[in-house]
Design a protein around this motif. Structure first.
Motif, PDB file in Angstrom:
ATOM      1  N   PHE A   1      42.917 116.150   0.956  1.00 21.94           N
ATOM      2  CA  PHE A   1      42.249 117.428   1.160  1.00 21.94           C
ATOM      3  C   PHE A   1      40.897 117.454   0.457  1.00 21.94           C
ATOM      4  O   PHE A   1      39.915 117.965   0.993  1.00 21.94           O
ATOM      5  N   TYR A   2      40.837 116.891  -0.761  1.00 21.79           N
ATOM      6  CA  TYR A   2      39.561 116.817  -1.486  1.00 21.79           C
ATOM      7  C   TYR A   2      38.513 116.085  -0.638  1.00 21.79           C
ATOM      8  O   TYR A   2      37.378 116.549  -0.479  1.00 21.79           O
ATOM      9  N   GLU A   3      38.892 114.935  -0.100  1.00 26.09           N
ATOM     10  CA  GLU A   3      37.949 114.120   0.665  1.00 26.09           C
ATOM     11  C   GLU A   3      37.458 114.858   1.911  1.00 26.09           C
ATOM     12  O   GLU A   3      36.255 114.941   2.185  1.00 26.09           O
ATOM     13  N   ILE A   4      38.395 115.403   2.667  1.00 27.72           N
ATOM     14  CA  ILE A   4      38.047 116.069   3.921  1.00 27.72           C
ATOM     15  C   ILE A   4      37.262 117.349   3.659  1.00 27.72           C
ATOM     16  O   ILE A   4      36.296 117.661   4.362  1.00 27.72           O
TER      17      ILE A   4
ATOM     18  N   GLU B   1      29.794 119.515   3.377  1.00 32.39           N
ATOM     19  CA  GLU B   1      28.485 118.907   3.631  1.00 32.39           C
ATOM     20  C   GLU B   1      27.980 119.240   5.043  1.00 32.39           C
ATOM     21  O   GLU B   1      26.798 119.536   5.241  1.00 32.39           O
ATOM     22  N   LEU B   2      28.881 119.200   6.018  1.00 28.77           N
ATOM     23  CA  LEU B   2      28.500 119.423   7.413  1.00 28.77           C
ATOM     24  C   LEU B   2      28.636 120.879   7.838  1.00 28.77           C
ATOM     25  O   LEU B   2      28.364 121.215   8.987  1.00 28.77           O
ATOM     26  N   PHE B   3      29.064 121.718   6.898  1.00 29.51           N
ATOM     27  CA  PHE B   3      29.256 123.136   7.177  1.00 29.51           C
ATOM     28  C   PHE B   3      30.265 123.350   8.308  1.00 29.51           C
ATOM     29  O   PHE B   3      30.090 124.182   9.199  1.00 29.51           O
ATOM     30  N   ASN B   4      31.351 122.573   8.282  1.00 29.30           N
ATOM     31  CA  ASN B   4      32.429 122.697   9.259  1.00 29.30           C
ATOM     32  C   ASN B   4      33.516 123.624   8.723  1.00 29.30           C
ATOM     33  O   ASN B   4      33.656 123.777   7.516  1.00 29.30           O
TER      34      ASN B   4
ATOM     35  N   TYR C   1      33.875 133.139  15.953  1.00 27.10           N
ATOM     36  CA  TYR C   1      35.252 132.719  15.732  1.00 27.10           C
ATOM     37  C   TYR C   1      35.538 131.330  16.267  1.00 27.10           C
ATOM     38  O   TYR C   1      36.352 130.601  15.726  1.00 27.10           O
ATOM     39  N   THR C   2      34.854 130.924  17.353  1.00 25.48           N
ATOM     40  CA  THR C   2      35.200 129.669  17.999  1.00 25.48           C
ATOM     41  C   THR C   2      34.340 128.500  17.571  1.00 25.48           C
ATOM     42  O   THR C   2      34.598 127.386  17.967  1.00 25.48           O
ATOM     43  N   GLN C   3      33.317 128.735  16.780  1.00 22.96           N
ATOM     44  CA  GLN C   3      32.516 127.599  16.346  1.00 22.96           C
ATOM     45  C   GLN C   3      33.165 126.951  15.129  1.00 22.96           C
ATOM     46  O   GLN C   3      34.073 127.491  14.525  1.00 22.96           O
ATOM     47  N   THR C   4      32.713 125.757  14.792  1.00 26.39           N
ATOM     48  CA  THR C   4      33.342 125.030  13.708  1.00 26.39           C
ATOM     49  C   THR C   4      32.732 125.373  12.366  1.00 26.39           C
ATOM     50  O   THR C   4      32.845 124.609  11.421  1.00 26.39           O
ATOM     51  N   GLN C   5      32.099 126.520  12.261  1.00 25.77           N
ATOM     52  CA  GLN C   5      31.517 126.957  11.004  1.00 25.77           C
ATOM     53  C   GLN C   5      32.325 128.110  10.456  1.00 25.77           C
ATOM     54  O   GLN C   5      32.884 128.884  11.210  1.00 25.77           O
ATOM     55  N   PRO C   6      32.389 128.267   9.140  1.00 30.68           N
ATOM     56  CA  PRO C   6      33.108 129.389   8.560  1.00 30.68           C
ATOM     57  C   PRO C   6      32.412 130.688   8.927  1.00 30.68           C
ATOM     58  O   PRO C   6      31.196 130.748   9.029  1.00 30.68           O
TER      59      PRO C   6
ATOM     60  N   SER D   1      21.695 127.045   2.174  1.00 27.42           N
ATOM     61  CA  SER D   1      21.464 125.656   1.796  1.00 27.42           C
ATOM     62  C   SER D   1      21.954 124.685   2.860  1.00 27.42           C
ATOM     63  O   SER D   1      21.737 123.491   2.770  1.00 27.42           O
ATOM     64  N   PHE D   2      22.645 125.213   3.871  1.00 35.75           N
ATOM     65  CA  PHE D   2      23.196 124.349   4.912  1.00 35.75           C
ATOM     66  C   PHE D   2      22.649 124.690   6.287  1.00 35.75           C
ATOM     67  O   PHE D   2      23.236 124.358   7.299  1.00 35.75           O
ATOM     68  N   MET D   3      21.505 125.371   6.323  1.00 41.48           N
ATOM     69  CA  MET D   3      21.016 125.832   7.601  1.00 41.48           C
ATOM     70  C   MET D   3      20.163 124.815   8.364  1.00 41.48           C
ATOM     71  O   MET D   3      19.742 125.071   9.471  1.00 41.48           O
ATOM     72  N   GLN D   4      19.888 123.659   7.754  1.00 41.25           N
ATOM     73  CA  GLN D   4      19.091 122.648   8.442  1.00 41.25           C
ATOM     74  C   GLN D   4      19.977 121.878   9.413  1.00 41.25           C
ATOM     75  O   GLN D   4      20.269 120.708   9.227  1.00 41.25           O
ATOM     76  N   GLU D   5      20.405 122.534  10.450  1.00 39.66           N
ATOM     77  CA  GLU D   5      21.392 121.933  11.343  1.00 39.66           C
ATOM     78  C   GLU D   5      20.790 120.935  12.310  1.00 39.66           C
ATOM     79  O   GLU D   5      21.480 120.111  12.861  1.00 39.66           O
ATOM     80  N   GLU D   6      19.469 121.041  12.534  1.00 41.65           N
ATOM     81  CA  GLU D   6      18.885 120.139  13.523  1.00 41.65           C
ATOM     82  C   GLU D   6      18.908 118.692  13.065  1.00 41.65           C
ATOM     83  O   GLU D   6      18.814 117.768  13.859  1.00 41.65           O
ATOM     84  N   ASP D   7      19.061 118.478  11.735  1.00 40.68           N
ATOM     85  CA  ASP D   7      19.095 117.123  11.208  1.00 40.68           C
ATOM     86  C   ASP D   7      20.509 116.585  11.097  1.00 40.68           C
ATOM     87  O   ASP D   7      20.711 115.474  10.632  1.00 40.68           O
ATOM     88  N   LYS D   8      21.508 117.388  11.470  1.00 41.19           N
ATOM     89  CA  LYS D   8      22.893 116.973  11.293  1.00 41.19           C
ATOM     90  C   LYS D   8      23.597 116.936  12.634  1.00 41.19           C
ATOM     91  O   LYS D   8      23.291 117.726  13.525  1.00 41.19           O
ATOM     92  N   PRO D   9      24.571 116.016  12.775  1.00 41.11           N
ATOM     93  CA  PRO D   9      25.317 115.972  14.034  1.00 41.11           C
ATOM     94  C   PRO D   9      26.131 117.235  14.214  1.00 41.11           C
ATOM     95  O   PRO D   9      26.775 117.699  13.289  1.00 41.11           O
ATOM     96  N   LYS D  10      26.102 117.809  15.413  1.00 45.33           N
ATOM     97  CA  LYS D  10      26.841 119.027  15.670  1.00 45.33           C
ATOM     98  C   LYS D  10      28.233 118.672  16.179  1.00 45.33           C
ATOM     99  O   LYS D  10      28.380 117.899  17.104  1.00 45.33           O
ATOM    100  N   PRO D  11      29.268 119.236  15.547  1.00 43.47           N
ATOM    101  CA  PRO D  11      30.636 118.945  15.985  1.00 43.47           C
ATOM    102  C   PRO D  11      30.883 119.518  17.371  1.00 43.47           C
ATOM    103  O   PRO D  11      30.352 120.565  17.717  1.00 43.47           O
ATOM    104  N   SER D  12      31.690 118.823  18.121  1.00 43.90           N
ATOM    105  CA  SER D  12      31.990 119.278  19.467  1.00 43.90           C
ATOM    106  C   SER D  12      33.154 120.251  19.432  1.00 43.90           C
ATOM    107  O   SER D  12      34.102 120.066  18.693  1.00 43.90           O
ATOM    108  N   THR D  13      33.092 121.272  20.249  1.00 41.96           N
ATOM    109  CA  THR D  13      34.181 122.232  20.349  1.00 41.96           C
ATOM    110  C   THR D  13      34.442 122.510  21.818  1.00 41.96           C
ATOM    111  O   THR D  13      33.540 122.546  22.632  1.00 41.96           O
ATOM    112  N   SER D  14      35.721 122.703  22.127  1.00 39.39           N
ATOM    113  CA  SER D  14      36.060 123.051  23.500  1.00 39.39           C
ATOM    114  C   SER D  14      35.846 124.541  23.690  1.00 39.39           C
ATOM    115  O   SER D  14      36.070 125.329  22.797  1.00 39.39           O
ATOM    116  N   ARG D  15      35.401 124.926  24.865  1.00 36.76           N
ATOM    117  CA  ARG D  15      35.120 126.330  25.121  1.00 36.76           C
ATOM    118  C   ARG D  15      35.960 126.798  26.298  1.00 36.76           C
ATOM    119  O   ARG D  15      36.010 126.167  27.332  1.00 36.76           O
TER     120      ARG D  15
END
Length: 391
Positions: free
Chosen positions: A208-211, A217-220, A348-353, A366-380
């Motif tokens: 759990f610590y690792e994940i 870091e990825l704001f998931n 509610y359906t995105q992978t962000q809190p 501090s985590f709003m620079q999303e354009e530099d990070k891979p965006k997680p895929s979510t089913s819609r």
């Protein structure tokens, strides 16, 4: 940000069950007329997990959202026959729980004391809710063998690590907390809370610590299946009760308690505790200790694996909002012009809190620079597409 009307404006029961379910489940009109939009979002979350066979959930809300009313509406819809519910709460909130469980959950409420804690309730033919004060957890030792329909624990973050709590389980566990783990994190405590609500859902502690570090870091938000964070800023149409509203509500409960021979506890102001300084300890060490916390995030654990989470096959809250409001000629949801969320999906359906923008902005920004990070895929789901088309 979006808008949701209050269910009380419908003047009809709120339907929880989905198309194809064997038994229709709904909250009756006599209860629905008391519910606000934030109440129904919490009830929908609980019912979705219950329907999916998930063992339990954590409701993480800001103060004054009225947990007793939400849980009472949930039990009113689901509990149709003999059942025993355990609610662990503070003395201060006990009358509020007693009132809502009696009037809105339609159950018989029994206060657990040293005289009746050993009752087995074998052959019970009633719907019963046992109220146990959180400062009387020793009495819970007598309740560990009961077959509870549900165990509900208020201020769960304060007592989650107690040994007896780990032995109290129902068919559906519900932990309640107002603590924001985004601004006041504690990984071990959060792991304990999730594992009690839904045993095994987050693996071993070191995993759990690792994940969790990687998610941070990825704001998931990989815990959205079992943990719902709801703030007053989650939805534009959430109306926080005023001080006058809260005072009126408190007087209503106090009058009801008096008419039912219950003791309504008076508010006691907590006096701040003065910290004793160790004069033998260097001043630098004292400052260092005060800045550190037991809730330290372990940030140097190597990340070498991911956890494959189940795919959310539907958006339960939004689906039910569409279903229950489909007769309304007014728009269901409308996009608000919020700078940091203009091009995002529904919260509610995105992978962000689902964080509060104001109270938790120090963490979020501090985590709003999303354009530099891979965006997680979510089913819609189709319901989400429908809403997005409306917007």
């Amino acid at each position: 940000m979006f808008y949701v009307k209050n269910p009380s404006t419908l003047n009809k029961p709120w339907i929880l069950s989905k198309q194809g379910d064997d038994t229709p489940i709904s909250i009756p009109l006599e209860v629905t007329k008391h519910l606000k939009n934030y109440h129904i979002m919490a009830v929908e979350f609980l019912y979705h997990n219950y329907r999916k066979g998930i063992k339990g959930s954590i409701l993480n809300q800001e103060p004054d959202m009225n947990y007793p009313l939400e849980l009472s509406a949930f039990f009113r819809a689901l509990v149709k026959g003999p059942a025993i519910i355990l609610v662990i709460c503070s003395r201060q909130s006990s009358c509020f729980w007693h009132f809502h469980l009696t009037n809105h959950a339609d159950v018989e409420v029994i206060q657990v004391t040293s005289k009746n804690s050993s009752n087995t309730y074998k052959g019970n033919t009633k719907k019963i809710a046992l109220l146990l004060y959180s400062d009387s957890l020793k009495l819970a030792e007598d309740l560990t063998e009961h077959d509870f329909f549900s165990v509900v624990i208020e201020n769960f973050d304060q007592i989650a690590i107690k040994r007896v709590i780990k032995r109290l389980n129902g068919n559906f566990n519900v932990g309640l907390t107002c603590r924001s783990f985004y601004t006041d994190p504690d990984q071990k405590l959060q792991w304990n809370m999730l594992n009690w609500a839904n045993p095994g859902c987050v693996g071993k502690l070191h995993e759990f610590y690792e994940i969790d570090n990687k998610n941070f870091e990825l704001f998931n938000d990989n815990y959205r299946f079992w943990w719902m964070r709801l703030t007053w800023h989650f939805c534009e149409s959430f109306e926080k009760p005023t001080d006058e509203d809260l005072e009126t509500y408190s007087r209503q409960i106090e009058n009801w308690a008096s008419s039912n021979s219950l003791i309504f506890p008076s508010k006691q102001e907590k006096k701040p505790r003065k910290r004793k300084l160790d004069k033998t300890k260097p001043q630098d060490d004292i400052i260092s200790d005060s800045c550190s916390s037991e809730a330290t995030i372990i940030s140097d654990v190597p990340i070498d694996k991911d956890v494959q989470l189940p795919i959310m096959d539907e958006s339960p809250i939004l689906t039910s909002i569409i279903k229950n409001f489909e007769i309304s000629p007014e728009p269901i949801l409308t996009r608000a012009s919020v700078p940091y969320s203009q091009d995002r999906s529904l919260p509610y359906t995105q992978t962000q809190p689902t964080c509060s923008y104001d109270s938790e902005s120090s963490v979020i920004l501090s985590f709003m620079q999303e354009e530099d990070k891979p965006k997680p895929s979510t089913s819609r789901s189709e319901s989400e597409d429908f809403i997005l088309n409306l917007i």
